[in-house]
Design a protein around this motif. Structure first.
Motif, PDB file in Angstrom:
ATOM      1  N   LEU A  77       0.824  -1.207   0.000  1.00 17.93           N
ATOM      2  CA  LEU A  77       0.000   0.000   0.000  1.00 17.93           C
ATOM      3  C   LEU A  77       0.859   1.258   0.000  1.00 17.93           C
ATOM      4  O   LEU A  77       0.546   2.243  -0.697  1.00 17.93           O
ATOM      5  CB  LEU A  77      -0.930  -0.007   1.216  1.00 17.93           C
ATOM      6  CG  LEU A  77      -2.056  -1.055   1.196  1.00 17.93           C
ATOM      7  CD1 LEU A  77      -2.796  -1.064   2.523  1.00 17.93           C
ATOM      8  CD2 LEU A  77      -3.018  -0.788   0.045  1.00 17.93           C
ATOM      9  N   LEU A  78       1.963   1.240   0.762  1.00 19.30           N
ATOM     10  CA  LEU A  78       2.867   2.384   0.765  1.00 19.30           C
ATOM     11  C   LEU A  78       3.493   2.591  -0.610  1.00 19.30           C
ATOM     12  O   LEU A  78       3.630   3.735  -1.083  1.00 19.30           O
ATOM     13  CB  LEU A  78       3.960   2.180   1.826  1.00 19.30           C
ATOM     14  CG  LEU A  78       3.516   2.277   3.287  1.00 19.30           C
ATOM     15  CD1 LEU A  78       4.661   1.913   4.221  1.00 19.30           C
ATOM     16  CD2 LEU A  78       3.014   3.690   3.605  1.00 19.30           C
ATOM     17  N   ALA A  79       3.891   1.491  -1.245  1.00 19.58           N
ATOM     18  CA  ALA A  79       4.479   1.594  -2.586  1.00 19.58           C
ATOM     19  C   ALA A  79       3.465   2.141  -3.582  1.00 19.58           C
ATOM     20  O   ALA A  79       3.813   2.954  -4.456  1.00 19.58           O
ATOM     21  CB  ALA A  79       4.987   0.224  -3.033  1.00 19.58           C
ATOM     22  N   ILE A  80       2.211   1.729  -3.462  1.00 22.09           N
ATOM     23  CA  ILE A  80       1.162   2.223  -4.363  1.00 22.09           C
ATOM     24  C   ILE A  80       0.944   3.728  -4.163  1.00 22.09           C
ATOM     25  O   ILE A  80       0.840   4.494  -5.134  1.00 22.09           O
ATOM     26  CB  ILE A  80      -0.140   1.435  -4.139  1.00 22.09           C
ATOM     27  CG1 ILE A  80       0.009   0.003  -4.680  1.00 22.09           C
ATOM     28  CG2 ILE A  80      -1.318   2.125  -4.819  1.00 22.09           C
ATOM     29  CD1 ILE A  80      -1.173  -0.893  -4.394  1.00 22.09           C
ATOM     30  N   ASP A  81       0.904   4.171  -2.904  1.00 24.46           N
ATOM     31  CA  ASP A  81       0.730   5.604  -2.629  1.00 24.46           C
ATOM     32  C   ASP A  81       1.887   6.409  -3.214  1.00 24.46           C
ATOM     33  O   ASP A  81       1.688   7.487  -3.795  1.00 24.46           O
ATOM     34  CB  ASP A  81       0.614   5.842  -1.128  1.00 24.46           C
ATOM     35  CG  ASP A  81      -0.693   5.302  -0.562  1.00 24.46           C
ATOM     36  OD1 ASP A  81      -1.641   5.103  -1.350  1.00 24.46           O
ATOM     37  OD2 ASP A  81      -0.763   5.071   0.669  1.00 24.46           O
ATOM     38  N   SER A  82       3.115   5.886  -3.041  1.00 25.83           N
ATOM     39  CA  SER A  82       4.285   6.593  -3.572  1.00 25.83           C
ATOM     40  C   SER A  82       4.234   6.686  -5.090  1.00 25.83           C
ATOM     41  O   SER A  82       4.527   7.750  -5.671  1.00 25.83           O
ATOM     42  CB  SER A  82       5.560   5.869  -3.136  1.00 25.83           C
ATOM     43  OG  SER A  82       6.706   6.461  -3.721  1.00 25.83           O
ATOM     44  N   LEU A  83       3.828   5.620  -5.755  1.00 25.52           N
ATOM     45  CA  LEU A  83       3.734   5.630  -7.213  1.00 25.52           C
ATOM     46  C   LEU A  83       2.639   6.577  -7.692  1.00 25.52           C
ATOM     47  O   LEU A  83       2.796   7.264  -8.717  1.00 25.52           O
ATOM     48  CB  LEU A  83       3.482   4.208  -7.727  1.00 25.52           C
ATOM     49  CG  LEU A  83       4.672   3.243  -7.629  1.00 25.52           C
ATOM     50  CD1 LEU A  83       4.232   1.812  -7.941  1.00 25.52           C
ATOM     51  CD2 LEU A  83       5.783   3.664  -8.591  1.00 25.52           C
TER      52      LEU A  83
END
Length: 414
Positions: free
Chosen positions: A110-116
């Motif tokens: 989820l953190l990676a998705i938000d960053s992307l």
């Protein structure tokens, strides 16, 4: 004086002598028989296995141990390094395709998705800014071009007037030259402005394409992360039985670690194991007889696995009836691989007395006496052995273990 014996007395004495000799001979025979009974070994017929040689068909087989396994088996691995958050299923239960088995911790995804998503928004803003900047510069250059075109028209008009006056002597040559240079200067400036529009368009378009490419890369990364997010919800890839499940909540997982295994029901094959001594005799397509209790199933060798471990070779057997009711996962079966078939040959029941192929000493029973004979043993299917020579149909052989009498040439069978 001595008197001659009467004929009756002589005859009686002769008769008594004959009887005495006959009694002695009978005693000797009985004694010899008793000694022979005491010294010669014997076996009870009930304590040995005796089989009769007959004519029949035989298939030479190699025996192997087998285990029933599903034809289709799906493995589910952890998509990321994470931990088990929640267990939704139980080992051994039947599941449907798509049924939720485990929930994995998805916070890193989820953190990676938000960053992307943030990076995608930045690229979209950059594309918009570059587009606006390109339009603004184009407008400025267009305005400058319009002014230069007016200047050019004015200088051309002035040049034309000077050229007319020069013919009449109204202007000097220097003024005419200055007017001509002003026209050329305006033409050069106008050309430069047009080139600036094209150059600015190419540079800005290149920057925009770079931003769009970066945006496309980020979108693919976002799709991958979204797929990983979906995979953190571990679901059954097919309908079947859950034969493996990492059911420890909180357990750490490495990327690619097996978390679940689903085996298809009612569709099986057999994995057989045997000594690599028989490896050269094996080939794909050989007939196979799989036995479990009184049930016999036909099949054939499908694949011989190339790897040999601890002197054991493994092969996969496909069954003619893969949906048979007796089959179930991990069921142990007996596998007989047929390497040769013969018809109308001499057979006898298999037993401990036989040891592979070739000449062997076997006791043949005739008239209550078992005499050791050398028989040439051929093929075997685990239940029968082939007699290539040394016996004939109707002979009775001791097929049980006779190692205790290996130094004897004959035995009495009581």
């Amino acid at each position: 004086m001595d008197q001659a014996l009467s004929p009756n007395i002589i005859a009686r004495r002769h008769h008594n002598t004959v009887l005495a000799i006959a009694a002695l001979l009978a005693t000797l025979c009985v004694g010899a028989w008793g000694i022979n009974r005491a010294v010669s070994p014997s076996v009870e017929a009930n304590n040995v296995s005796i089989a009769e040689v007959r004519v029949g068909n035989i298939a030479n087989t190699i025996n192997a141990s087998g285990i029933v396994i599903p034809i289709h088996e799906a493995l589910v691995a952890s998509p990321i390094q994470t931990r088990v958050a929640k267990v939704q299923a139980k080992l051994g239960q039947q599941v449907q395709a798509g049924e939720l088995l485990l929930e994995l911790d998805n916070r890193t995804v989820l953190l990676a998705i938000d960053s992307l998503k943030e990076q995608l928004a930045q690229q979209e803003n950059r594309i918009l800014a570059l587009t606006l900047e390109m339009d603004q510069k184009r407008k400025e250059l267009v305005s400058a071009i319009e002014l230069l075109e007016l200047d050019l028209q004015a200088t051309r008009v002035k040049l034309g007037r000077y050229q007319t006056l020069r013919k009449a002597g109204g202007v000097s040559a220097e003024d005419l030259l200055t007017a001509e240079l002003n026209v050329k200067r305006n033409e050069i400036q106008l050309r430069q402005r047009h080139e600036q529009i094209e150059d600015g368009k190419r540079v800005t378009s290149s920057n925009i394409e770079g931003a769009r490419l970066q945006k496309s890369i980020l979108q693919k990364q976002l799709q991958e992360q979204q797929q990983l997010l979906a995979q953190t919800q571990v679901r059954a890839p097919l309908a079947g039985m859950l034969t493996f499940l990492l059911a420890d909540e909180g357990a750490s997982l490495a990327t690619g670690q097996l978390v679940a295994k689903v085996s298809e029901l009612n569709n099986y094959k057999v994995e057989a194991s045997l000594s690599d001594f028989h490896a050269r005799a094996l080939s794909a397509g050989q007939p196979v007889l799989v036995e479990q209790g009184n049930v016999k199933l036909n099949g054939e060798v499908h694949t011989i696995l190339p790897e040999i471990q601890n002197g054991t070779v493994k092969l996969l057997v496909t069954l003619a009836e893969p949906h048979h009711a007796i089959l179930r996962n991990k069921l142990r079966v007996e596998v007989n691989i047929v390497t040769e078939q013969k018809k109308n040959t001499l057979l006898v029941d298999s037993g401990p007395a036989f040891n592979g192929r070739g000449p062997q000493d076997i006791f043949v029973v005739r008239d209550g006496v078992a005499r050791k004979s050398t028989l040439n043993i051929g093929a075997s299917d685990g239940k029968n052995v082939e007699i290539l020579g040394g016996a004939r149909a109707g002979d009775r052989l001791i097929i049980s273990d006779t190692s205790n009498y290996k130094d004897r040439d004959s035995l009495r069978v009581n």
